[in-house]
Scaffold this motif. Structure first.
Motif, short mmCIF file in Angstrom:
data_model
loop_
_atom_site.label_atom_id
_atom_site.label_comp_id
_atom_site.label_asym_id
_atom_site.label_seq_id
_atom_site.Cartn_x
_atom_site.Cartn_y
_atom_site.Cartn_z
N GLU A 1 0.86 -1.17 0.00
CA GLU A 1 0.00 0.00 0.00
C GLU A 1 0.90 1.23 0.00
O GLU A 1 2.00 1.20 0.55
CB GLU A 1 -0.90 0.03 1.25
N ASN A 2 0.41 2.31 -0.60
CA ASN A 2 1.20 3.54 -0.56
C ASN A 2 1.00 4.23 0.79
O ASN A 2 0.16 3.83 1.60
CB ASN A 2 0.83 4.46 -1.73
N ASN A 3 1.79 5.27 1.02
CA ASN A 3 1.76 5.93 2.33
C ASN A 3 0.40 6.54 2.66
O ASN A 3 -0.04 6.51 3.81
CB ASN A 3 2.85 6.99 2.41
N ALA A 4 -0.26 7.09 1.65
CA ALA A 4 -1.57 7.69 1.90
C ALA A 4 -2.56 6.63 2.37
O ALA A 4 -3.32 6.84 3.32
CB ALA A 4 -2.08 8.38 0.63
N ALA A 5 -2.55 5.48 1.71
CA ALA A 5 -3.44 4.39 2.11
C ALA A 5 -3.08 3.87 3.49
O ALA A 5 -3.97 3.53 4.30
CB ALA A 5 -3.37 3.26 1.08
N LYS A 6 -1.79 3.81 3.78
CA LYS A 6 -1.36 3.34 5.09
C LYS A 6 -1.82 4.30 6.20
O LYS A 6 -2.24 3.86 7.28
CB LYS A 6 0.16 3.18 5.13
N ARG A 7 -1.72 5.58 5.93
CA ARG A 7 -2.16 6.56 6.94
C ARG A 7 -3.66 6.40 7.22
O ARG A 7 -4.10 6.47 8.37
CB ARG A 7 -1.83 7.98 6.47
N LEU A 8 -4.44 6.21 6.16
CA LEU A 8 -5.87 6.01 6.34
C LEU A 8 -6.15 4.73 7.12
O LEU A 8 -6.99 4.70 8.01
CB LEU A 8 -6.57 5.96 4.98
N ARG A 9 -5.44 3.66 6.77
CA ARG A 9 -5.63 2.39 7.46
C ARG A 9 -5.26 2.52 8.94
O ARG A 9 -5.94 1.99 9.82
CB ARG A 9 -4.81 1.29 6.78
#
Length: 211
Positions: free
Chosen positions: A193-201
């Motif tokens: 996952e990219n960083n943006a997706a990781k932050r959301l997760r």
């Protein structure tokens, strides 16, 4: 944040971005610095095989770290070494036990000699230490399966990690909210996952208290 804390924070951000991201959810600045100092110690161990080409040389470096733990747990840090100085501080203040540290070094030595990953030593023990730093002692069992979820995902066993997720979350119900950033990165049980997706997760995991 003092100069040492900034140095170690940057080290962890580069070496261990997933756990660095999860540490951003620690609201207390002092507790966050303690957590990243522990992760910086792990980063020092992780980088050794990239700096030497022979297993014996790597083992010698790990042995050096094992020797330094004598001073850390005696309250006498190696002067001028920011990781060891910080580690000595947090070991004393949080009354950390040495077992997980020794097990981690032994597991690294095993890896450079081609042994399989010791998931408990590499992932469960450090997560238990992190939980103690943030939430105090007594949560070793609470984060046990979350550590295994993290270890399985990190070793590419994504299906097994997802299968264990429900059990891990049942146990995590007993973890105080202040301790959840110690386990939040176990929510990354997908291949990439990219960083943006990781932050959301991470945000969703922290909000629910579930990985």
């Amino acid at each position: 944040m003092n100069d040492r804390d900034r140095l170690l924070d940057a080290q962890v951000q580069q070496a261990d971005p997933d756990r660095w991201l999860s540490s951003r959810f620690v609201t207390d600045e002092s507790a966050r610095a303690d957590l990243t100092a522990f992760y910086a110690f792990e980063a020092e161990l992780m980088i050794i095989p990239t700096r030497v080409t022979q297993p014996l040389l790597a083992e010698m470096r790990y042995a050096w770290w094992g020797e330094q733990l004598d001073g850390v747990f005696a309250g006498v840090a190696r002067k001028g070494h920011p990781v060891l100085e910080a580690l000595t501080d947090i070991v004393a203040r949080h009354r950390l036990e040495r077992g997980a540290f020794d097990d981690l070094i032994d597991a690294h030595i095993g890896r450079v000699h081609g042994q399989p990953h010791d998931l408990d030593a590499f992932y469960v023990g450090p997560m238990q230490v992190a939980a103690t730093i943030l939430a105090g002692p007594g949560h070793e069992t609470t984060v046990l399966e979350a550590g295994r979820v993290w270890g399985l995902a990190q070793t590419g066993q994504f299906k097994a990690a997802r299968a264990l997720q429900q059990k891990a979350n049942r146990l995590l119900a007993g973890l105080p909210a202040r301790g959840f950033p110690a386990v939040a990165h176990a929510a990354f049980h997908r291949p990439s996952e990219n960083n943006a997706a990781k932050r959301l997760r991470l945000s969703w995991a922290v909000f629910r208290g579930r990985i």
